[in-house]
Design an enzyme around this catalytic site. Structure first.
Site, PDB file in Angstrom:
ATOM      1  N   ARG A 172       9.313  -4.859 -56.987  1.00 20.02           N
ATOM      2  CA  ARG A 172       7.987  -5.589 -57.355  1.00 20.02           C
ATOM      3  C   ARG A 172       7.879  -6.350 -55.604  1.00 20.02           C
ATOM      4  O   ARG A 172       8.515  -7.128 -55.538  1.00 20.02           O
ATOM      5  CB  ARG A 172       8.322  -6.842 -58.394  1.00 20.02           C
ATOM      6  CG  ARG A 172       6.893  -7.470 -58.820  1.00 20.02           C
ATOM      7  CD  ARG A 172       7.364  -8.461 -59.417  1.00 20.02           C
ATOM      8  NE  ARG A 172       7.742  -9.649 -58.513  1.00 20.02           N
ATOM      9  CZ  ARG A 172       8.712 -10.586 -59.140  1.00 20.02           C
ATOM     10  NH1 ARG A 172       8.993 -10.466 -60.190  1.00 20.02           N
ATOM     11  NH2 ARG A 172       9.249 -11.654 -58.221  1.00 20.02           N
ATOM     12  N   HIS A 226       5.686 -12.368 -59.163  1.00 21.71           N
ATOM     13  CA  HIS A 226       5.929 -11.700 -60.679  1.00 21.71           C
ATOM     14  C   HIS A 226       4.356 -12.138 -61.167  1.00 21.71           C
ATOM     15  O   HIS A 226       3.677 -11.002 -61.776  1.00 21.71           O
ATOM     16  CB  HIS A 226       6.658 -12.896 -61.481  1.00 21.71           C
ATOM     17  CG  HIS A 226       6.451 -12.618 -63.140  1.00 21.71           C
ATOM     18  ND1 HIS A 226       6.579 -11.893 -63.736  1.00 21.71           N
ATOM     19  CD2 HIS A 226       5.927 -13.707 -63.728  1.00 21.71           C
ATOM     20  CE1 HIS A 226       6.248 -12.289 -65.174  1.00 21.71           C
ATOM     21  NE2 HIS A 226       5.768 -13.397 -65.099  1.00 21.71           N
ATOM     22  N   TYR A 231      13.496 -17.274 -53.875  1.00 19.77           N
ATOM     23  CA  TYR A 231      14.675 -16.730 -54.601  1.00 19.77           C
ATOM     24  C   TYR A 231      15.087 -15.340 -53.984  1.00 19.77           C
ATOM     25  O   TYR A 231      15.901 -14.744 -54.462  1.00 19.77           O
ATOM     26  CB  TYR A 231      14.411 -16.721 -56.048  1.00 19.77           C
ATOM     27  CG  TYR A 231      13.045 -15.939 -56.503  1.00 19.77           C
ATOM     28  CD1 TYR A 231      13.062 -14.334 -56.612  1.00 19.77           C
ATOM     29  CD2 TYR A 231      12.046 -16.485 -57.168  1.00 19.77           C
ATOM     30  CE1 TYR A 231      12.090 -13.849 -56.962  1.00 19.77           C
ATOM     31  CE2 TYR A 231      10.905 -15.956 -57.369  1.00 19.77           C
ATOM     32  CZ  TYR A 231      11.056 -14.329 -57.347  1.00 19.77           C
ATOM     33  OH  TYR A 231       9.759 -13.782 -57.936  1.00 19.77           O
TER      34      TYR A 231
END
Lengths: 326, 387
Positions: free
Chosen positions: B281, B285, B294
């Site tokens: 990805r 998100h 992160y």
């Protein structure tokens, strides 16, 4: 033709007739096939309709309900059995987030004609998770319809009507009544519509409102009260969502007093909703506040003391007395 | 002899499953390398016409543009949220183009590329994220279900639908226009959900014609794949009793070939298959997310080199399968799509307030009708500027 049957037999006959009438009706659940269900409600149906229509499922409640959603999307009318009330929670997400909302989410393009059968309530001396009354949790969910039968005749007709309904119906079966009493069932009769409540005993002094397993207790309480010269009218709600309040309100306007009773916990239960609606609609007819008699707000207790948890006719009559004390 | 792990419970996982590979490992099915080099696979190789390859390219460019425009629209306040697909175009276009008209798709909320392949108007996708409806397309019309937000719930619906296909006699007849299968989408995070695992069990038990298509994009919001699984995801399928295949999810040729084979297997009555599309990805998100908190930018840079569109473009150019006119035409088409989405999104009308009462039930209840009528009457009292 008329015959005397138990609730268990009546439900079995109703399921059979629904499957004969519509080949899109499927049954699915744990042990519903060869065993005929742990309560034998589906006894003999797999033998007659085959494994593709009476489907023994893996032991997974969310899986049972979730796959039934897909079958309903494909044009089937699945009737799923949750083995016991306390086991419905693994499927709770599928029921409240998917079953209840797919018709809405799709703006009516996808129908969800599913019946979720749940044997519910206590009084059979079972271990924990086998005696619960989760009706308020489903009745609080828009998109679901929730009904419960109290006798074999209703059981026979209501299960067929629930299956024929294009909305998802949570169908609560009072398990302690399965094999308790027999009634004359005329399968040529014209039944009441599904989402209606009904006065099952006329009376003039106070209205007892109940449903499912507690209707029998309410009737016994009314009989006992009659011997003391007090006439109690008993209403069997039969439908919890939508609530059919018309017979209840008509009754309370006549009697002026109302006591609602159910096995489920009192706090935020069906009795609270019924009491609120009575208060809103017939406040000036009331001689006393609407009173509730239910299971206590404890987890369902160990079966050796469940008789203390479950409302009995004495607790119901005590509430009637309190109503008259106002 | 394999060394025993320290806990005494058998061999170390690395001995059983091999070392972890950040590139998907040698088992990764690939037909087009990140450098745009055509490679071959003994089981899944296909011949692709120039037209098919150009079609894949066009689909991916337009899908990426849809994603970029939607992200921008969210930034401008026109969408409440957007679930980005950047980097996952090949996984979705490959899977989407492998479908036949009678197959049925159960998407999550990120399958914009598959929706594109099914002919869903992209504005209908935007409507959901703008908040004008919960998805306005007819799931049966193009056999593409409504987006499902609860993670993994749709995998059970997919299996049930596939069981319905079996009962309808639409599996294993040998008629290519009749035999049908279901394509169920989910992500690596969803692989941890009970519903997904239950759907595997039901599919295996009933030999349902379903392809579980997992886009392993490495991240479940901030949780890495290592938090979901200690073994490569596709290897889980064996434990449920059906085949699992890991495909390069950034290779549109490979995802097409593998999904096509898996769907055909399902249509033929041979049961479920798990396809793990190994991808990344590239974006967040959703637009509310901040992936810089992160993950390492090095990883993102490394995955940029595996861009699914660039490798097709290189291959097409190197082999003389496209000219500048074609590339310009696709770019123009993308610009046009962007303009259409920008204007169309803002023009999407808010629903009428009273429409909230519609379709709660197939058969309206008196109590809900009373609520609706009561609210309608209440609103009436505000007419004439009183509000």
């Amino acid at each position: 033709m008329s015959q005397r049957v138990t609730l268990a037999k009546a439900l079995n006959m109703g399921l059979r007739r629904a499957m004969e009438d519509d080949d899109k009706v499927l049954l699915m659940g744990e042990d519903v096939g060869k065993l005929g269900g742990v309560f034998r409600i589906t006894d003999g149906l797999q033998k007659d309709f085959g494994e593709d229509r009476v489907i023994d499922s893996p032991l997974a409640e969310s899986g049972i309900v979730g796959t039934a959603v897909g079958l309903a999307m494909r044009g089937y009318r699945p009737v799923v059995e949750i083995q016991f009330d306390g086991f419905v929670y693994p499927a709770y997400d599928q029921i409240v987030c998917q079953v209840a909302k797919i018709h809405y989410r799709s703006r009516g393009r996808v129908k969800m004609p599913m019946v979720i059968r749940i044997p519910y309530g206590g009084g059979i001396g079972a271990v924990e998770h086998h005696s619960e009354s989760p009706e308020a949790q489903f009745a609080h969910t828009p998109g679901l319809k929730v009904v419960t039968c109290s006798n074999p005749v209703d059981g026979y007709w209501m299960i067929q009507q629930a299956i024929a309904c294009d909305d998802p119906v949570v169908f609560l079966e009072p398990k302690r009544q399965y094999h308790a009493d027999k009634a004359d069932l005329d399968d040529q009769a014209t039944p009441d519509p599904l989402f209606t409540s009904r006065i099952v005993r006329p009376g003039t002094d106070a209205t007892l409102i109940s449903y499912g397993p507690m209707v029998k207790t309410a009737m016994k309480a009314a009989e006992a009260a009659a011997t003391e010269g007090r006439s109690l009218e008993v209403v069997d709600l039969r439908t919890l969502s939508p609530l059919d309040m018309t017979p209840v309100l008509d009754s309370v306007r006549r009697t002026g007093r109302a006591v609602v009773t159910h096995e489920a916990h009192v706090n935020l239960g069906m009795g609270a909703e019924v009491a609120a609606r009575i208060t809103e609609e017939c406040f000036y007819s009331l001689e006393a506040p609407v009173l509730r008699v239910g299971g206590f707000d404890t987890p369902y207790p160990a079966s050796r003391i469940e008789e203390d948890f479950l409302p009995d006719l004495d607790r119901v009559l005590d509430a009637v007395d309190r109503s008259f004390d106002f | 002899m394999a060394q025993q792990s320290g806990d005494g419970f058998g061999p170390d996982l690395a001995d059983v499953f091999g070392p972890a590979h950040s590139d998907g490992g040698p088992e990764l099915v690939q037909l087009l390398t990140p450098e745009g080099e055509r490679v071959h696979h003994p089981e899944f190789d296909l011949d692709f016409s120039a037209e098919e390859l150009r079609g894949f390219y066009r689909d991916m460019v337009l899908t990426r543009r849809l994603d970029v425009e939607a992200t921008a629209l969210q930034r401008h306040g026109e969408l409440g949220i957007w679930a980005q697909l950047l980097g996952q175009e090949a996984a979705q276009i490959g899977a989407g183009r492998a479908l036949r008209p009678q197959d049925h798709v159960f998407p999550t909320y990120r399958e914009h590329g598959v929706a594109w392949c099914r002919g869903i108007d992209p504005l209908q996708l935007l409507g959901l994220f703008r908040g004008v409806d919960h998805g306005s397309w007819d799931p049966e019309e193009r056999h593409f279900g409504l987006y499902t937000i609860v993670i993994g719930a749709q995998c059970l619906h997919a299996v049930g639908y596939a069981m319905g296909m079996q009962r309808d006699g639409d599996v294993g007849t040998g008629d290519p226009d009749r035999d049908a299968a279901v394509l169920a989408h989910f992500g690596d995070g969803a692989s941890s959900q009970g519903d997904v695992n239950e759907s595997f069990i039901f599919a295996a038990s009933y030999n349902a014609p379903v392809v579980f298509f997992c886009q392993n994009n490495q991240w479940a919001i901030s949780e890495p794949i290592e938090r979901q699984s200690r073994i490569p995801l596709y290897q889980r399928a064996l434990g449920f009793g059906f085949p699992g295949i890991r495909v390069d999810g950034n290779d549109v040729l490979a995802t097409y070939a593998v999904t096509r084979a898996a769907l055909q297997r399902a249509r033929d009555g041979q049961g479920p298959t798990f396809v793990e599309a190994y991808t990344y990805r590239m974006g967040a998100h959703t637009t509310t997310d901040d992936p810089t908190r992160y993950r390492l930018s090095d990883d993102v840079e490394r995955w940029k080199l595996r861009d699914p569109i660039a490798r097709v473009e290189v291959y097409l150019k190197r082999n003389g399968l496209v000219d500048e006119a074609f590339l310009e035409a696709v770019a123009d088409e993308a610009d046009q799509l962007g303009a259409t989405l920008r204007e169309g999104c803002k023009a999407l009308p808010d629903p009428a307030p009273l429409s909230m009462f519609d379709h709660v039930y197939a058969e309206m209840t008196e109590e809900l009708a009373a609520q609706r009528d009561g609210y309608a009457a209440y609103r009436e009292t505000f007419e004439g500027g009183v509000a």
